[in-house]
Design an enzyme around this catalytic site. Structure first.
Site, PDB file in Angstrom:
ATOM      1  N   HIS A 221       0.878  -1.181   0.000  1.00  0.00           N
ATOM      2  CA  HIS A 221       0.000   0.000   0.000  1.00  0.00           C
ATOM      3  C   HIS A 221       0.915   1.231   0.000  1.00  0.00           C
ATOM      4  O   HIS A 221       1.680   1.429  -0.934  1.00  0.00           O
ATOM      5  CB  HIS A 221      -0.923  -0.116   1.220  1.00  0.00           C
ATOM      6  N   HIS A 260      -2.276  -2.132  -9.778  1.00  0.00           N
ATOM      7  CA  HIS A 260      -3.288  -1.538  -8.891  1.00  0.00           C
ATOM      8  C   HIS A 260      -4.461  -2.481  -8.729  1.00  0.00           C
ATOM      9  O   HIS A 260      -4.787  -3.240  -9.655  1.00  0.00           O
ATOM     10  CB  HIS A 260      -3.778  -0.194  -9.455  1.00  0.00           C
ATOM     11  N   ASP A 311       2.458   5.726  -6.697  1.00  0.00           N
ATOM     12  CA  ASP A 311       3.684   5.728  -5.890  1.00  0.00           C
ATOM     13  C   ASP A 311       4.970   5.825  -6.691  1.00  0.00           C
ATOM     14  O   ASP A 311       5.968   6.343  -6.196  1.00  0.00           O
ATOM     15  CB  ASP A 311       3.749   4.442  -5.040  1.00  0.00           C
TER      16      ASP A 311
HETATM   17  C1  ACO Z   1      -1.140   3.986  -3.054  1.00  0.00           C
HETATM   18  C2  ACO Z   1      -1.240   2.558  -3.279  1.00  0.00           C
HETATM   19  O1  ACO Z   1      -1.474   1.815  -2.367  1.00  0.00           O
HETATM   20  S1  ACO Z   1      -1.031   2.021  -4.839  1.00  0.00           S
HETATM   21  C3  ACO Z   1      -0.424   0.364  -4.668  1.00  0.00           C
HETATM   22  C4  ACO Z   1       0.983   0.372  -4.128  1.00  0.00           C
HETATM   23  N1  ACO Z   1       1.532  -0.979  -4.096  1.00  0.00           N
HETATM   24  C5  ACO Z   1       2.486  -1.392  -4.925  1.00  0.00           C
HETATM   25  O2  ACO Z   1       2.974  -0.686  -5.777  1.00  0.00           O
HETATM   26  C6  ACO Z   1       2.969  -2.804  -4.704  1.00  0.00           C
HETATM   27  C7  ACO Z   1       3.125  -3.559  -6.016  1.00  0.00           C
HETATM   28  N2  ACO Z   1       1.823  -3.876  -6.572  1.00  0.00           N
HETATM   29  C8  ACO Z   1       1.115  -4.917  -6.093  1.00  0.00           C
HETATM   30  O3  ACO Z   1       1.533  -5.674  -5.209  1.00  0.00           O
HETATM   31  C9  ACO Z   1      -0.282  -5.151  -6.656  1.00  0.00           C
HETATM   32  O4  ACO Z   1      -0.352  -4.651  -7.990  1.00  0.00           O
HETATM   33  C10 ACO Z   1      -1.379  -4.483  -5.793  1.00  0.00           C
HETATM   34  C11 ACO Z   1      -1.234  -4.895  -4.323  1.00  0.00           C
HETATM   35  C12 ACO Z   1      -1.304  -2.969  -5.881  1.00  0.00           C
HETATM   36  C13 ACO Z   1      -2.738  -4.925  -6.329  1.00  0.00           C
HETATM   37  O5  ACO Z   1      -2.826  -6.298  -6.125  1.00  0.00           O
HETATM   38  P1  ACO Z   1      -3.911  -7.195  -6.901  1.00  0.00           P
HETATM   39  O6  ACO Z   1      -5.204  -6.487  -6.931  1.00  0.00           O
HETATM   40  O7  ACO Z   1      -3.866  -8.548  -6.306  1.00  0.00           O
HETATM   41  O8  ACO Z   1      -3.278  -7.188  -8.359  1.00  0.00           O
HETATM   42  P2  ACO Z   1      -3.805  -7.897  -9.676  1.00  0.00           P
HETATM   43  O9  ACO Z   1      -5.018  -8.741  -9.402  1.00  0.00           O
HETATM   44  O10 ACO Z   1      -3.909  -6.858 -10.715  1.00  0.00           O
HETATM   45  O11 ACO Z   1      -2.594  -8.858 -10.032  1.00  0.00           O
HETATM   46  C14 ACO Z   1      -2.632  -9.603 -11.210  1.00  0.00           C
HETATM   47  C15 ACO Z   1      -1.336 -10.309 -11.416  1.00  0.00           C
HETATM   48  O12 ACO Z   1      -0.303  -9.379 -11.674  1.00  0.00           O
HETATM   49  C16 ACO Z   1       0.769  -9.549 -10.782  1.00  0.00           C
HETATM   50  N3  ACO Z   1       1.241  -8.258 -10.350  1.00  0.00           N
HETATM   51  C17 ACO Z   1       0.472  -7.244  -9.896  1.00  0.00           C
HETATM   52  N4  ACO Z   1       1.258  -6.219  -9.550  1.00  0.00           N
HETATM   53  C18 ACO Z   1       2.530  -6.604  -9.801  1.00  0.00           C
HETATM   54  C19 ACO Z   1       3.767  -5.979  -9.624  1.00  0.00           C
HETATM   55  N5  ACO Z   1       3.854  -4.753  -9.117  1.00  0.00           N
HETATM   56  N6  ACO Z   1       4.879  -6.651  -9.980  1.00  0.00           N
HETATM   57  C20 ACO Z   1       4.806  -7.885 -10.490  1.00  0.00           C
HETATM   58  N7  ACO Z   1       3.642  -8.536 -10.662  1.00  0.00           N
HETATM   59  C21 ACO Z   1       2.526  -7.898 -10.306  1.00  0.00           C
HETATM   60  C22 ACO Z   1       0.169 -10.258  -9.582  1.00  0.00           C
HETATM   61  O13 ACO Z   1       1.156 -10.984  -8.867  1.00  0.00           O
HETATM   62  C23 ACO Z   1      -0.876 -11.120 -10.211  1.00  0.00           C
HETATM   63  O14 ACO Z   1      -0.278 -12.286 -10.703  1.00  0.00           O
HETATM   64  P3  ACO Z   1      -0.670 -13.713 -10.073  1.00  0.00           P
HETATM   65  O15 ACO Z   1      -2.152 -13.837 -10.298  1.00  0.00           O
HETATM   66  O16 ACO Z   1       0.165 -14.651 -10.881  1.00  0.00           O
HETATM   67  O17 ACO Z   1      -0.284 -13.638  -8.634  1.00  0.00           O
HETATM   68  O1  OAA Z   2      -6.910   2.349  -3.925  1.00  0.00           O
HETATM   69  C1  OAA Z   2      -6.060   1.518  -3.600  1.00  0.00           C
HETATM   70  O2  OAA Z   2      -6.226   0.285  -3.624  1.00  0.00           O
HETATM   71  C2  OAA Z   2      -4.736   1.959  -3.109  1.00  0.00           C
HETATM   72  C3  OAA Z   2      -4.643   3.410  -2.807  1.00  0.00           C
HETATM   73  O3  OAA Z   2      -4.861   3.850  -1.704  1.00  0.00           O
HETATM   74  C4  OAA Z   2      -4.312   4.321  -3.880  1.00  0.00           C
HETATM   75  O4  OAA Z   2      -4.101   3.874  -5.007  1.00  0.00           O
HETATM   76  O5  OAA Z   2      -4.217   5.531  -3.609  1.00  0.00           O
END
Ligand code: ACO
Ligand code: OAA
Length: 374
Positions: A221, A260, A311
């Protein structure tokens, strides 16, 4: 065994309630706060105008904004007990734990006795959060006890002034302003939902915000901006970045700052913060961090169809303003506080305790087994 990656895992795609505060990922409107497009807000508004919008549902007029700005400046008074607590926290404390503990502590000094007081408590947090993190940071890293009662009108400039001990350049104040706006609100994200769950038990505002801070800390997050910085700072050239990303993908590592839970094709905040990163890179005559970041973006799209979330380009943007990486997520707190607080107020205004059900996957009923027989 449970299939813990089924489509509904993490409540993905399910509605968990109503909000009038924000839309995320609706077609034709990437992100709106109370009906206003994020691109318009980031270009034209000041962060405190956006805070006012989230709290009251309408943009302030000039007189309302001026008096709100003045009020926030007058609330910049650090209670002695909080100051001492910040001094007592170890220098090794994670800055998000500083925020979480200080928020909770503030709730012991000036508790919320009644929900009718909520706006004052929210405004006090908004006024004090930048000072909390900068006071702790500079006390432990530089051994100075900074004066926090500065008269910078805006939160972003105030933060930079506290951190660097000088009035920031207008360009940097504006970059911080845009950053605080894009981070302010995002519907039922994990930390906001956690705050609403807490609010739904009729707990106090400090408990709700403390809950949210703890939830934002994780690298999936809010912590992703720091993790992205740690990653891009390893590479000196776009070619090194490309090789590094490909290796990580081959090792099935998550690339922080990408992907996302709601957006599928792009995060509308990325274009905004990326443009700020570019402006600051040009100001610094940078030939490393911005090209490295841009190559990561290209490779992730080409290889995985994954895009930068809010981010990723925040990492270089903050770095160019000489903000230490461990303070990146606390800045997110200073901003998202507005969204959290608006959601707490919305929850309180039409409350029912949030209590979903679970699909049971454990053993069938079984007879009690005395300890000697196990
Ligand atoms: C302000 C915020 O909070 S924005 C989010 C900040 N977080 C990050 O940047 C962390 C990296 N990103 C992630 O971990 C994820 O994309 C999340 C947590 C943001 C969303 O998670 P989910 O909703 O589960 O993602 P989603 O369903 O789109 O994932 C689909 C596939 O793509 C992969 N994937 C998604 N994001 C990434 C990534 N950043 N790097 C590599 N693979 C990824 C997942 O592992 C998944 O594959 P799998 O089914 O084989 O495990
Ligand atoms: O909406 C989400 O899942 C994560 C978040 O807070 C953002 O992207 O700002």
């Amino acid at each position: 065994m449970t299939d813990n990656k089924k489509d509904s895992a993490g409540l993905r795609g399910r509605s968990a309630g109503e909000t009038a505060l924000c839309t995320v990922g609706q077609s034709g409107a990437g992100l709106t706060y109370c009906g206003y497009d994020i691109a318009d807000l980031a270009e034209h508004a000041r962060f405190e105008e956006v805070a006012y919008l989230l709290f009251h549902g309408e943009l302030p007029n000039r007189q309302q904004l001026d008096s709100y700005l003045t009020q926030l400046v007058t609330l910049r008074k650090m209670p002695d007990a909080l100051r001492k607590t910040l001094e007592l926290m170890p220098a090794s404390t994670h800055p998000m734990d500083v925020m979480r503990t200080a928020c909770s502590m503030l709730g012991t000094i000036t508790p919320e006795h009644d929900f009718s007081e909520q706006q004052l408590h929210i405004d006090r947090m908004l006024a004090l959060f930048p000072a909390i993190i900068c006071y702790w940071y500079r006390y432990h890293k530089e051994g100075v006890k900074i004066d926090i009662e500065l008269d910078d009108k805006e939160t972003g400039s105030y933060f930079l002034h506290l951190l660097h001990g000088r009035v920031p350049k207008a360009l940097h104040g504006d970059a911080m302003n845009a950053s605080l706006i894009v981070y302010a609100e995002h519907e039922f994200n994990a930390s906001t939902f956690a705050a609403r769950v807490c609010a739904s038990t009729l707990s106090d505002i400090y408990a709700c915000i403390t809950t949210a801070i703890g939830t934002l800390k994780g690298p999936l997050h809010g912590g992703a901006n720091e993790a992205a910085m740690a990653m891009i700072s390893q590479w000196r050239t776009p070619e090194e970045a490309e090789k590094g990303i490909l290796e990580k993908l081959a090792n099935k590592e998550k690339i922080m700052g990408f992907g996302h839970a709601v957006y599928r094709e792009s995060d509308p905040r990325n274009a905004i913060i990326k443009a700020w990163s570019k402006r600051l890179a040009d100001e610094h005559n940078d030939h490393v961090l911005y090209p490295v970041s841009a190559r990561c973006e290209e490779v992730m799209w080409r290889e995985k169809h994954l895009f930068c979330n809010a981010d990723f380009f925040h990492a270089s943007t903050y770095h160019f303003m000489n903000i230490p990486t461990p303070l990146f997520t606390p800045i997110f707190v200073c901003s998202r506080l507005t969204g959290w607080a608006a959601h707490v107020m919305e929850q309180r205004s039409n409350n029912r305790i949030i209590r979903p059900s679970a699909d049971y996957t454990g053993p069938e009923n079984r007879p009690w087994l005395p300890i000697e027989q196990r």
